[in-house]
Design a protein around this motif. Structure first.
Motif, PDB file in Angstrom:
ATOM      1  N   TYR A 111       0.828  -1.208   0.000  1.00 23.14           N
ATOM      2  CA  TYR A 111       0.000   0.000   0.000  1.00 23.14           C
ATOM      3  C   TYR A 111       0.863   1.259   0.000  1.00 23.14           C
ATOM      4  O   TYR A 111       0.543   2.237  -0.634  1.00 23.14           O
ATOM      5  CB  TYR A 111      -0.917   0.029   1.234  1.00 23.14           C
ATOM      6  N   TYR A 112       1.979   1.197   0.738  1.00 22.12           N
ATOM      7  CA  TYR A 112       2.856   2.359   0.812  1.00 22.12           C
ATOM      8  C   TYR A 112       4.296   1.915   0.610  1.00 22.12           C
ATOM      9  O   TYR A 112       4.738   0.927   1.184  1.00 22.12           O
ATOM     10  CB  TYR A 112       2.748   3.062   2.172  1.00 22.12           C
ATOM     11  N   LEU A 113       5.004   2.667  -0.207  1.00 19.83           N
ATOM     12  CA  LEU A 113       6.442   2.476  -0.380  1.00 19.83           C
ATOM     13  C   LEU A 113       7.090   3.844  -0.488  1.00 19.83           C
ATOM     14  O   LEU A 113       6.490   4.778  -1.036  1.00 19.83           O
ATOM     15  CB  LEU A 113       6.733   1.739  -1.686  1.00 19.83           C
ATOM     16  N   PRO A 114       8.302   3.996   0.005  1.00 16.46           N
ATOM     17  CA  PRO A 114       9.014   5.251  -0.240  1.00 16.46           C
ATOM     18  C   PRO A 114       9.140   5.481  -1.744  1.00 16.46           C
ATOM     19  O   PRO A 114       9.202   4.530  -2.526  1.00 16.46           O
ATOM     20  CB  PRO A 114      10.391   5.017   0.393  1.00 16.46           C
ATOM     21  N   ARG A 115       9.186   6.692  -2.143  1.00 16.63           N
ATOM     22  CA  ARG A 115       9.220   7.065  -3.555  1.00 16.63           C
ATOM     23  C   ARG A 115      10.386   6.433  -4.323  1.00 16.63           C
ATOM     24  O   ARG A 115      10.317   6.219  -5.522  1.00 16.63           O
ATOM     25  CB  ARG A 115       9.307   8.593  -3.650  1.00 16.63           C
ATOM     26  N   GLU A 116      11.461   6.120  -3.614  1.00 18.42           N
ATOM     27  CA  GLU A 116      12.655   5.557  -4.264  1.00 18.42           C
ATOM     28  C   GLU A 116      12.430   4.150  -4.825  1.00 18.42           C
ATOM     29  O   GLU A 116      13.188   3.683  -5.662  1.00 18.42           O
ATOM     30  CB  GLU A 116      13.831   5.492  -3.275  1.00 18.42           C
TER      31      GLU A 116
ATOM     32  N   GLN B 162      16.556  -7.411 -11.744  1.00 20.98           N
ATOM     33  CA  GLN B 162      17.167  -6.087 -11.767  1.00 20.98           C
ATOM     34  C   GLN B 162      16.956  -5.391 -13.108  1.00 20.98           C
ATOM     35  O   GLN B 162      16.764  -4.182 -13.156  1.00 20.98           O
ATOM     36  CB  GLN B 162      18.662  -6.167 -11.448  1.00 20.98           C
ATOM     37  N   SER B 163      16.983  -6.147 -14.190  1.00 22.86           N
ATOM     38  CA  SER B 163      16.750  -5.562 -15.518  1.00 22.86           C
ATOM     39  C   SER B 163      15.301  -5.131 -15.681  1.00 22.86           C
ATOM     40  O   SER B 163      15.022  -4.062 -16.218  1.00 22.86           O
ATOM     41  CB  SER B 163      17.099  -6.570 -16.613  1.00 22.86           C
ATOM     42  N   ALA B 164      14.380  -5.964 -15.229  1.00 24.11           N
ATOM     43  CA  ALA B 164      12.955  -5.675 -15.406  1.00 24.11           C
ATOM     44  C   ALA B 164      12.432  -4.649 -14.410  1.00 24.11           C
ATOM     45  O   ALA B 164      11.493  -3.901 -14.707  1.00 24.11           O
ATOM     46  CB  ALA B 164      12.146  -6.964 -15.289  1.00 24.11           C
ATOM     47  N   HIS B 165      13.004  -4.624 -13.223  1.00 27.83           N
ATOM     48  CA  HIS B 165      12.516  -3.748 -12.146  1.00 27.83           C
ATOM     49  C   HIS B 165      13.705  -3.037 -11.500  1.00 27.83           C
ATOM     50  O   HIS B 165      14.072  -3.315 -10.357  1.00 27.83           O
ATOM     51  CB  HIS B 165      11.760  -4.562 -11.096  1.00 27.83           C
ATOM     52  N   SER B 166      14.297  -2.118 -12.210  1.00 26.64           N
ATOM     53  CA  SER B 166      15.541  -1.477 -11.749  1.00 26.64           C
ATOM     54  C   SER B 166      15.358  -0.651 -10.476  1.00 26.64           C
ATOM     55  O   SER B 166      16.327  -0.404  -9.773  1.00 26.64           O
ATOM     56  CB  SER B 166      16.136  -0.612 -12.856  1.00 26.64           C
ATOM     57  N   GLU B 167      14.140  -0.228 -10.169  1.00 29.32           N
ATOM     58  CA  GLU B 167      13.922   0.580  -8.964  1.00 29.32           C
ATOM     59  C   GLU B 167      13.239  -0.198  -7.848  1.00 29.32           C
ATOM     60  O   GLU B 167      12.720   0.394  -6.893  1.00 29.32           O
ATOM     61  CB  GLU B 167      13.113   1.819  -9.327  1.00 29.32           C
ATOM     62  N   ALA B 168      13.240  -1.508  -7.943  1.00 28.25           N
ATOM     63  CA  ALA B 168      12.597  -2.336  -6.924  1.00 28.25           C
ATOM     64  C   ALA B 168      13.529  -2.567  -5.733  1.00 28.25           C
ATOM     65  O   ALA B 168      14.756  -2.589  -5.881  1.00 28.25           O
ATOM     66  CB  ALA B 168      12.192  -3.675  -7.511  1.00 28.25           C
ATOM     67  N   LEU B 169      12.927  -2.733  -4.574  1.00 25.36           N
ATOM     68  CA  LEU B 169      13.652  -3.196  -3.393  1.00 25.36           C
ATOM     69  C   LEU B 169      13.691  -4.711  -3.506  1.00 25.36           C
ATOM     70  O   LEU B 169      12.637  -5.355  -3.551  1.00 25.36           O
ATOM     71  CB  LEU B 169      12.935  -2.769  -2.117  1.00 25.36           C
ATOM     72  N   ILE B 170      14.879  -5.279  -3.586  1.00 23.31           N
ATOM     73  CA  ILE B 170      15.025  -6.725  -3.755  1.00 23.31           C
ATOM     74  C   ILE B 170      15.535  -7.319  -2.449  1.00 23.31           C
ATOM     75  O   ILE B 170      16.582  -6.923  -1.936  1.00 23.31           O
ATOM     76  CB  ILE B 170      15.973  -7.058  -4.920  1.00 23.31           C
ATOM     77  N   ILE B 171      14.781  -8.282  -1.935  1.00 20.63           N
ATOM     78  CA  ILE B 171      15.140  -8.979  -0.703  1.00 20.63           C
ATOM     79  C   ILE B 171      15.489 -10.412  -1.080  1.00 20.63           C
ATOM     80  O   ILE B 171      14.670 -11.104  -1.687  1.00 20.63           O
ATOM     81  CB  ILE B 171      13.964  -8.981   0.296  1.00 20.63           C
TER      82      ILE B 171
END
Length: 166
Positions: free
Chosen positions: A105-110, A142-151
């Motif tokens: 629902y909420y994520l920082p803009r980054e 990383q290629s498909a979602h370059s701005e994702a937070l990856i855990i």
């Protein structure tokens, strides 16, 4: 993250902890060695208020009948169940991998979204092969979602030092 060694046996305990202990009121559980199979319905391992995403061990692909299996539990207070997608499921002799895309629902803009990667590497796995599969999955995300937070989390057994730091 937890290595639960048979999730069906732990569900009641985990459900009680989620209801009663603030330390367990988290948004995301990443579980390895769930021991889930096609014969175990979601209802047997569901926790109220959480969406279950599972990757059962495929015996025909892994060649193993015991152990394994991955699961992710996502809090419905943190993310709508409709905003959870499975990006990849991999099951080989050397590694089991579950990649889940989550749009809370909420994520920082980054960050555009969250991608959880759960890994199980069996003790007798070929470390090079396992690391190659993980690295390929991470590179694709990383290629498909370059701005994702990856855990990335899981049971890496003996290959921690051989996999590159992502």
């Amino acid at each position: 993250m937890g290595n639960v060694n048979s999730l069906p046996n732990k569900c009641e305990e985990l459900e009680a902890l989620v209801r009663s202990d603030e330390a367990y009121l988290v948004s995301l559980y990443l579980l390895t060695e769930s021991w889930l199979t096609d014969g175990i319905p979601d209802s047997a391992v569901s926790i109220p208020g959480y969406t279950l995403v599972r990757a059962d061990r495929a015996v025909e692909l892994c060649g193993k009948t015991k152990g394994g299996g991955l699961a992710v539990l996502v809090s419905n207070k943190w993310c709508h169940p409709g905003h959870i997608t499975v990006k990849n499921k991999t099951c080989t002799r050397d590694v089991e991998l579950l990649v889940v895309g989550i749009r809370p629902y909420y994520l920082p803009r980054e960050f555009s979204n969250v991608v959880a990667i759960v890994v199980y590497i069996p003790p007798r796995a070929d470390p090079t092969s396992a690391c190659d599969v993980i690295q390929e999955a991470v590179a694709r995300i990383q290629s498909a979602h370059s701005e994702a937070l990856i855990i990335i989390s899981g049971d890496f057994n003996h290959v921690e030092r051989l996999c590159p730091p992502w």
